[in-house]
Write an enzyme that holds these catalytic residues in place. Sequence first.
Site, mmCIF file in Angstrom:
data_model
loop_
_atom_site.group_PDB
_atom_site.id
_atom_site.type_symbol
_atom_site.label_atom_id
_atom_site.label_comp_id
_atom_site.label_asym_id
_atom_site.label_seq_id
_atom_site.Cartn_x
_atom_site.Cartn_y
_atom_site.Cartn_z
ATOM 1 N N ASP A 170 0.838 -1.204 0.000
ATOM 2 C CA ASP A 170 0.000 0.000 0.000
ATOM 3 C C ASP A 170 0.874 1.256 0.000
ATOM 4 O O ASP A 170 1.627 1.492 0.938
ATOM 5 C CB ASP A 170 -0.907 -0.015 1.233
ATOM 6 C CG ASP A 170 -2.054 0.966 1.155
ATOM 7 O OD1 ASP A 170 -1.861 2.053 0.575
ATOM 8 O OD2 ASP A 170 -3.136 0.653 1.679
ATOM 9 N N HIS A 201 -2.974 -0.362 -2.535
ATOM 10 C CA HIS A 201 -4.190 0.317 -2.113
ATOM 11 C C HIS A 201 -5.247 0.222 -3.215
ATOM 12 O O HIS A 201 -4.954 0.411 -4.389
ATOM 13 C CB HIS A 201 -3.853 1.789 -1.854
ATOM 14 C CG HIS A 201 -4.883 2.535 -1.100
ATOM 15 N ND1 HIS A 201 -4.960 2.526 0.278
ATOM 16 C CD2 HIS A 201 -5.904 3.323 -1.522
ATOM 17 C CE1 HIS A 201 -5.967 3.284 0.672
ATOM 18 N NE2 HIS A 201 -6.555 3.777 -0.398
#
Length: 233
Positions: A170, A201
């Site tokens: 992420d 993400h």
Amino acid sequence: MGELRRIGTLEGDQTFPVYRAELAAGATAAIIVIPEIFGINPGIRAKCDAWAKLGYLAVAPDIFWRFAEGEELDPDVPDQFDKALKNMGQFDLDSCMRDIEALIHHLKREGNCSKVGLIGFCLGGFVAYTAAARTDIDASVGYYGVSIDQHLGEAQAIANPLMLHIAGADHFVTADAQKAIHQALDAHPRVTLHDYPGLDHGFAAEMGQRRDEQGAQLADRRTEAFFTEHLAA
């Protein structure tokens, strides 16, 4: 499948929009779907519709209604992504928590739902974590929630089940932030953490360039089982 409606605020002086999906009347459990920073866009509506097909009453509130009501943005369009980031800068967490409280009350009182769960993505994942600590939501799930590592002091207040899906690569939640989340929550009796190494993400976005099909399906299967366990009447 669904439609836009308006729900009264906790104070009762205003109303805010929600997308509501219900396959058939009589659902005994509801799921609040907290969007990313892109509004109640087609992807979020699709997620609500999917939960409705599983027998839940699903509602997605417009979390930016106080300053950008009705905006639907596409994360794959750079200008719209930048606009979403600006909206995020105006977001007030405490006001959002009051809206969630209002929704919980509405769903239990007028929706006749005995249990209410909450699922959120990105900023909504952070909202899911915070709702678990600050409200009486029956169960919560957060996908790649941002800023959770900055609010781990609230974890002691989590009384009902919480599941967090953590994207290992992420670019909004650093490795150090993920480590802090694990250190604070691994031993928490009400929290379950799932890691997705190599995924970024937005991997569970319903549509668009960010979706990772295998990762999204795995996370969604875990979420479905989690709600089946904790939202049964």
